[in-house]
Design a protein around this motif. Structure first.
Motif, PDB file in Angstrom:
ATOM      1  N   LYS A 153       0.856  -1.193   0.000  1.00 48.47           N
ATOM      2  CA  LYS A 153       0.000   0.000   0.000  1.00 48.47           C
ATOM      3  C   LYS A 153       0.889   1.240   0.000  1.00 48.47           C
ATOM      4  O   LYS A 153       1.713   1.434   0.891  1.00 48.47           O
ATOM      5  CB  LYS A 153      -0.901   0.003   1.232  1.00 48.47           C
ATOM      6  CG  LYS A 153      -1.829   1.195   1.278  1.00 48.47           C
ATOM      7  CD  LYS A 153      -2.676   1.192   2.529  1.00 48.47           C
ATOM      8  CE  LYS A 153      -3.506   2.467   2.560  1.00 48.47           C
ATOM      9  NZ  LYS A 153      -4.170   2.646   3.845  1.00 48.47           N
ATOM     10  N   ALA A 154       0.732   2.074  -1.010  1.00 47.32           N
ATOM     11  CA  ALA A 154       1.530   3.294  -1.130  1.00 47.32           C
ATOM     12  C   ALA A 154       1.160   4.277  -0.034  1.00 47.32           C
ATOM     13  O   ALA A 154      -0.010   4.581   0.171  1.00 47.32           O
ATOM     14  CB  ALA A 154       1.319   3.935  -2.496  1.00 47.32           C
ATOM     15  N   LEU A 155       2.176   4.756   0.664  1.00 47.27           N
ATOM     16  CA  LEU A 155       1.980   5.753   1.708  1.00 47.27           C
ATOM     17  C   LEU A 155       2.184   7.147   1.138  1.00 47.27           C
ATOM     18  O   LEU A 155       2.937   7.332   0.188  1.00 47.27           O
ATOM     19  CB  LEU A 155       2.967   5.511   2.855  1.00 47.27           C
ATOM     20  CG  LEU A 155       2.808   4.180   3.586  1.00 47.27           C
ATOM     21  CD1 LEU A 155       3.926   3.997   4.604  1.00 47.27           C
ATOM     22  CD2 LEU A 155       1.454   4.110   4.275  1.00 47.27           C
ATOM     23  N   PRO A 156       1.525   8.148   1.721  1.00 43.28           N
ATOM     24  CA  PRO A 156       1.687   9.517   1.215  1.00 43.28           C
ATOM     25  C   PRO A 156       3.084  10.057   1.504  1.00 43.28           C
ATOM     26  O   PRO A 156       3.737   9.649   2.466  1.00 43.28           O
ATOM     27  CB  PRO A 156       0.621  10.307   1.975  1.00 43.28           C
ATOM     28  CG  PRO A 156       0.360   9.518   3.214  1.00 43.28           C
ATOM     29  CD  PRO A 156       0.602   8.087   2.848  1.00 43.28           C
ATOM     30  N   THR A 157       3.524  10.965   0.665  1.00 44.19           N
ATOM     31  CA  THR A 157       4.811  11.630   0.865  1.00 44.19           C
ATOM     32  C   THR A 157       4.705  12.555   2.074  1.00 44.19           C
ATOM     33  O   THR A 157       3.760  13.327   2.162  1.00 44.19           O
ATOM     34  CB  THR A 157       5.181  12.448  -0.390  1.00 44.19           C
ATOM     35  OG1 THR A 157       5.199  11.580  -1.517  1.00 44.19           O
ATOM     36  CG2 THR A 157       6.537  13.118  -0.230  1.00 44.19           C
ATOM     37  N   PRO A 158       5.665  12.463   2.998  1.00 45.32           N
ATOM     38  CA  PRO A 158       5.624  13.366   4.152  1.00 45.32           C
ATOM     39  C   PRO A 158       5.936  14.800   3.717  1.00 45.32           C
ATOM     40  O   PRO A 158       6.362  15.035   2.587  1.00 45.32           O
ATOM     41  CB  PRO A 158       6.719  12.818   5.071  1.00 45.32           C
ATOM     42  CG  PRO A 158       7.672  12.136   4.155  1.00 45.32           C
ATOM     43  CD  PRO A 158       6.826  11.579   3.032  1.00 45.32           C
ATOM     44  N   ASP A 159       5.767  15.744   4.621  1.00 36.56           N
ATOM     45  CA  ASP A 159       6.072  17.150   4.346  1.00 36.56           C
ATOM     46  C   ASP A 159       7.582  17.301   4.229  1.00 36.56           C
ATOM     47  O   ASP A 159       8.288  17.337   5.237  1.00 36.56           O
ATOM     48  CB  ASP A 159       5.528  18.048   5.456  1.00 36.56           C
ATOM     49  CG  ASP A 159       5.850  19.514   5.232  1.00 36.56           C
ATOM     50  OD1 ASP A 159       6.418  19.874   4.181  1.00 36.56           O
ATOM     51  OD2 ASP A 159       5.527  20.320   6.134  1.00 36.56           O
ATOM     52  N   LEU A 160       8.078  17.371   3.018  1.00 37.15           N
ATOM     53  CA  LEU A 160       9.519  17.432   2.782  1.00 37.15           C
ATOM     54  C   LEU A 160      10.101  18.812   3.064  1.00 37.15           C
ATOM     55  O   LEU A 160      11.314  18.998   2.970  1.00 37.15           O
ATOM     56  CB  LEU A 160       9.831  16.976   1.357  1.00 37.15           C
ATOM     57  CG  LEU A 160       9.367  15.553   1.033  1.00 37.15           C
ATOM     58  CD1 LEU A 160       9.663  15.217  -0.421  1.00 37.15           C
ATOM     59  CD2 LEU A 160       9.993  14.534   1.959  1.00 37.15           C
ATOM     60  N   ASN A 161       9.249  19.769   3.417  1.00 33.67           N
ATOM     61  CA  ASN A 161       9.718  21.091   3.815  1.00 33.67           C
ATOM     62  C   ASN A 161       9.868  21.196   5.328  1.00 33.67           C
ATOM     63  O   ASN A 161      10.272  22.239   5.840  1.00 33.67           O
ATOM     64  CB  ASN A 161       8.774  22.180   3.304  1.00 33.67           C
ATOM     65  CG  ASN A 161       8.820  22.279   1.787  1.00 33.67           C
ATOM     66  OD1 ASN A 161       9.896  22.320   1.195  1.00 33.67           O
ATOM     67  ND2 ASN A 161       7.664  22.286   1.165  1.00 33.67           N
ATOM     68  N   ALA A 162       9.524  20.135   6.031  1.00 32.28           N
ATOM     69  CA  ALA A 162       9.665  20.116   7.488  1.00 32.28           C
ATOM     70  C   ALA A 162      11.151  20.093   7.839  1.00 32.28           C
ATOM     71  O   ALA A 162      11.980  19.686   7.020  1.00 32.28           O
ATOM     72  CB  ALA A 162       8.964  18.883   8.063  1.00 32.28           C
ATOM     73  N   PRO A 163      11.500  20.528   9.045  1.00 34.72           N
ATOM     74  CA  PRO A 163      12.905  20.468   9.465  1.00 34.72           C
ATOM     75  C   PRO A 163      13.423  19.027   9.412  1.00 34.72           C
ATOM     76  O   PRO A 163      12.701  18.085   9.720  1.00 34.72           O
ATOM     77  CB  PRO A 163      12.872  20.981  10.906  1.00 34.72           C
ATOM     78  CG  PRO A 163      11.613  21.768  11.013  1.00 34.72           C
ATOM     79  CD  PRO A 163      10.639  21.128  10.062  1.00 34.72           C
ATOM     80  N   MET A 164      14.673  18.883   8.991  1.00 35.50           N
ATOM     81  CA  MET A 164      15.298  17.564   8.872  1.00 35.50           C
ATOM     82  C   MET A 164      15.317  16.873  10.230  1.00 35.50           C
ATOM     83  O   MET A 164      15.667  17.470  11.238  1.00 35.50           O
ATOM     84  CB  MET A 164      16.729  17.713   8.348  1.00 35.50           C
ATOM     85  CG  MET A 164      17.452  16.389   8.151  1.00 35.50           C
ATOM     86  SD  MET A 164      16.699  15.323   6.908  1.00 35.50           S
ATOM     87  CE  MET A 164      16.979  16.255   5.430  1.00 35.50           C
ATOM     88  N   SER A 165      14.885  15.626  10.241  1.00 39.84           N
ATOM     89  CA  SER A 165      14.900  14.822  11.460  1.00 39.84           C
ATOM     90  C   SER A 165      15.005  13.358  11.077  1.00 39.84           C
ATOM     91  O   SER A 165      14.762  12.984   9.922  1.00 39.84           O
ATOM     92  CB  SER A 165      13.622  15.048  12.280  1.00 39.84           C
ATOM     93  OG  SER A 165      12.502  14.518  11.593  1.00 39.84           O
ATOM     94  N   LEU A 166      15.335  12.542  12.036  1.00 38.78           N
ATOM     95  CA  LEU A 166      15.399  11.100  11.824  1.00 38.78           C
ATOM     96  C   LEU A 166      14.026  10.590  11.392  1.00 38.78           C
ATOM     97  O   LEU A 166      13.908   9.759  10.490  1.00 38.78           O
ATOM     98  CB  LEU A 166      15.865  10.409  13.111  1.00 38.78           C
ATOM     99  CG  LEU A 166      16.050   8.906  13.082  1.00 38.78           C
ATOM    100  CD1 LEU A 166      17.095   8.506  12.047  1.00 38.78           C
ATOM    101  CD2 LEU A 166      16.466   8.412  14.460  1.00 38.78           C
ATOM    102  N   GLU A 167      12.987  11.124  12.021  1.00 35.56           N
ATOM    103  CA  GLU A 167      11.618  10.719  11.701  1.00 35.56           C
ATOM    104  C   GLU A 167      11.252  11.068  10.257  1.00 35.56           C
ATOM    105  O   GLU A 167      10.648  10.264   9.550  1.00 35.56           O
ATOM    106  CB  GLU A 167      10.642  11.388  12.668  1.00 35.56           C
ATOM    107  CG  GLU A 167       9.206  10.998  12.435  1.00 35.56           C
ATOM    108  CD  GLU A 167       8.244  11.667  13.401  1.00 35.56           C
ATOM    109  OE1 GLU A 167       7.040  11.417  13.260  1.00 35.56           O
ATOM    110  OE2 GLU A 167       8.669  12.444  14.268  1.00 35.56           O
ATOM    111  N   LEU A 168      11.639  12.256   9.799  1.00 34.16           N
ATOM    112  CA  LEU A 168      11.337  12.670   8.428  1.00 34.16           C
ATOM    113  C   LEU A 168      12.052  11.773   7.415  1.00 34.16           C
ATOM    114  O   LEU A 168      11.456  11.345   6.425  1.00 34.16           O
ATOM    115  CB  LEU A 168      11.720  14.129   8.197  1.00 34.16           C
ATOM    116  CG  LEU A 168      11.508  14.655   6.767  1.00 34.16           C
ATOM    117  CD1 LEU A 168      10.036  14.558   6.365  1.00 34.16           C
ATOM    118  CD2 LEU A 168      12.013  16.082   6.649  1.00 34.16           C
TER     119      LEU A 168
END
Length: 89
Positions: free
Chosen positions: A8-23
């Motif tokens: 199941k394809a997951l949505p792209t996260p907010d790539l403008n968010a601050p860089m983090s391990l979670e991102l």
């Protein structure tokens, strides 16, 4: 790829968010699923173990940065370092 469980394809996260391990973890998992790759197949294509890929996608600490970069490169995810200004102090 075998005819197993469909990914199941997951949505792209907010790539403008601050860089983090979670991102990074979310971006890798989203890209893998959007490509229709299960964990085993993606790990094989990226040259890492499925355990390593799973740890990275879950944001576990203690994984080698080299492995993260290898996966990102294999999946076509760019990591960009922007130039910075010199501090005149």
């Amino acid at each position: 790829m075998s005819k197993g469980k469909q990914v199941k394809a997951l949505p792209t996260p907010d790539l403008n968010a601050p860089m983090s391990l979670e991102l990074v973890a979310q971006a890798i998992r989203a890209k893998r699923t959007q490509e229709g790759l299960d964990t085993q197949t993606a790990a094989l294509l990226c040259g890492v173990s499925a355990v390593t890929l799973n740890k990275i996608e879950n944001g576990s600490k203690g994984v080698r940065f080299e492995s993260v970069l290898k996966i990102m490169l294999s999946l076509g995810i760019k990591l960009t370092i922007l130039p910075w200004e010199k501090n005149n102090a």
